[in-house]
Design an enzyme around this catalytic site. Structure first.
Site, short mmCIF file in Angstrom:
data_model
loop_
_atom_site.label_atom_id
_atom_site.label_comp_id
_atom_site.label_asym_id
_atom_site.label_seq_id
_atom_site.Cartn_x
_atom_site.Cartn_y
_atom_site.Cartn_z
N SER A 61 18.14 -9.89 0.10
CA SER A 61 17.05 -9.29 -0.70
C SER A 61 15.68 -9.56 -0.06
O SER A 61 14.80 -8.69 -0.09
CB SER A 61 17.09 -9.78 -2.14
N ASN A 62 15.50 -10.73 0.55
CA ASN A 62 14.22 -10.99 1.23
C ASN A 62 14.05 -10.09 2.44
O ASN A 62 12.94 -9.59 2.70
CB ASN A 62 14.10 -12.46 1.62
N MET A 96 22.19 -19.29 6.59
CA MET A 96 22.70 -20.56 6.08
C MET A 96 23.15 -21.55 7.16
O MET A 96 23.74 -22.58 6.84
CB MET A 96 23.84 -20.31 5.09
N LEU A 155 19.45 -24.11 12.58
CA LEU A 155 19.21 -23.81 13.99
C LEU A 155 19.16 -25.12 14.78
O LEU A 155 18.63 -26.12 14.31
CB LEU A 155 17.89 -23.07 14.17
N ASN A 178 10.73 -19.21 7.78
CA ASN A 178 11.84 -19.33 6.83
C ASN A 178 11.28 -19.31 5.42
O ASN A 178 10.11 -19.65 5.21
CB ASN A 178 12.58 -20.66 7.08
N HIS A 231 12.05 -20.97 1.68
CA HIS A 231 12.82 -22.04 1.04
C HIS A 231 12.53 -22.00 -0.47
O HIS A 231 11.36 -21.96 -0.86
CB HIS A 231 12.39 -23.39 1.63
N GLU A 288 13.01 -30.28 12.46
CA GLU A 288 13.29 -31.03 11.24
C GLU A 288 13.54 -30.03 10.11
O GLU A 288 12.64 -29.24 9.78
CB GLU A 288 12.04 -31.84 10.89
N ASP A 309 13.67 -27.75 6.98
CA ASP A 309 12.81 -27.51 5.80
C ASP A 309 11.55 -28.39 5.79
O ASP A 309 11.11 -28.84 4.74
CB ASP A 309 13.61 -27.72 4.49
N GLU A 334 9.47 -15.27 -4.16
CA GLU A 334 9.86 -15.18 -2.74
C GLU A 334 9.56 -13.79 -2.21
O GLU A 334 9.07 -13.62 -1.09
CB GLU A 334 11.36 -15.47 -2.57
C1 GRF Z 1 16.76 -17.22 -1.07
O1 GRF Z 1 16.72 -17.89 -2.28
C2 GRF Z 1 16.04 -18.03 -0.01
O2 GRF Z 1 14.98 -18.76 -0.52
C3 GRF Z 1 17.12 -18.95 0.50
O3 GRF Z 1 18.29 -18.17 0.46
C4 GRF Z 1 18.17 -17.13 -0.50
C5 GRF Z 1 18.41 -15.85 0.23
O4 GRF Z 1 18.44 -14.75 -0.65
N1 GRF Z 1 16.77 -19.47 1.79
P1 GRF Z 1 18.47 -13.28 -0.04
O5 GRF Z 1 19.70 -13.22 0.87
O6 GRF Z 1 17.20 -13.05 0.68
O7 GRF Z 1 18.64 -12.38 -1.24
#
Ligand code: GRF
Length: 211
Positions: free
Chosen positions: A24-25, A101, A104, A118, A120, A154, A156, A185
């Site tokens: 979704s992001n 997920m 790196l 990224n 978070h 490091e 996050d 987000e």
């Molecule tokens: C989001 O909550 C982001 O903050 C985390 O993983 C999730 C990814 O969601 N790192 P999407 O795949 O972007 O919907």
């Protein structure tokens, strides 16, 4: 020693998005490109998961996608080297981790220093790692939120670009809090990418200045 300063480039950029799931992001970043808010193109949507829903969405949107099976690589660095090779082939300026997920390797982070961002789902530096919405509930914090940050070796912990705050309700579940954070987000990730290619992000030490 003089402090190292990085200034993001003002140009039409090339982005590689890295995902593992829903995407979704990634979609919100792409939407912002399509409506002209972000001055960039998505050169590649990469996934370490063949069945990532976001890959199908990317294909439907006519974007190039690539899945590489991590199980084919004995060493994490070998896998990351392959991804770096694909990014270099496409002259990528910025890598957007969007629900990717896999951690790196430091080699990858250093290769694209100040060029990987990224999102978070917590207010960094609180709650690094996974299941951070549940961790926020368990800790009893009154506020949580989302953080877009540069990626450093490091996990996050890299320089913070933008944050958004949401309240944590007493009856929140991991799902309800995650949904409230996700709304934010979707605002701050495209906005951070926009600022990057407007040449407006300056990294000094561990702080990001918005010019
Ligand atoms: C989001 O909550 C982001 O903050 C985390 O993983 C999730 C990814 O969601 N790192 P999407 O795949 O972007 O919907």
């Amino acid at each position: 020693m003089a402090e190292e300063i990085f200034r993001s480039p003002k140009k039409r950029g090339r982005i590689m998005v890295m995902i593992s799931g829903r995407g979704s992001n990634f979609m919100k970043i792409h939407d912002a490109i399509l409506d002209g808010r972000i001055n960039a193109d998505i050169a590649l949507v990469f996934s370490n998961k063949e069945d990532a829903a976001g890959l199908q969405i990317a294909k439907k949107r006519g974007l190039e996608t690539l899945y590489i099976n991590p199980k084919l690589y004995a060493e994490k660095e070998e896998y990351d080297k392959e991804i770096i090779h694909e990014a270099r082939k496409r002259n990528v300026d910025l890598i957007c981790l969007a629900g990717y997920m896999k951690v790196l390797t430091p080699m990858f982070c250093n290769e694209f220093k100040n060029r990987i961002i990224n999102i978070h789902p917590a207010l960094m530096p609180s709650f690094p790692g996974l299941h951070v919405q549940q961790k926020a509930i368990d800790w009893g914090v009154r506020f949580s939120g989302a953080t877009v940050h540069f990626v450093s070796a490091e996990v996050d912990m890299g320089p913070i670009i933008l944050q958004a705050v949401v309240p944590v309700m007493q009856d929140d579940t991991e799902e309800t809090l995650a949904a409230r954070i996700l709304v934010e987000e979707h605002k701050i990730y495209p906005e951070s990418v926009r600022l990057f290619f407007e040449g407006k992000l300056e990294v000094r030490g561990r702080c990001v200045f918005i010019l």
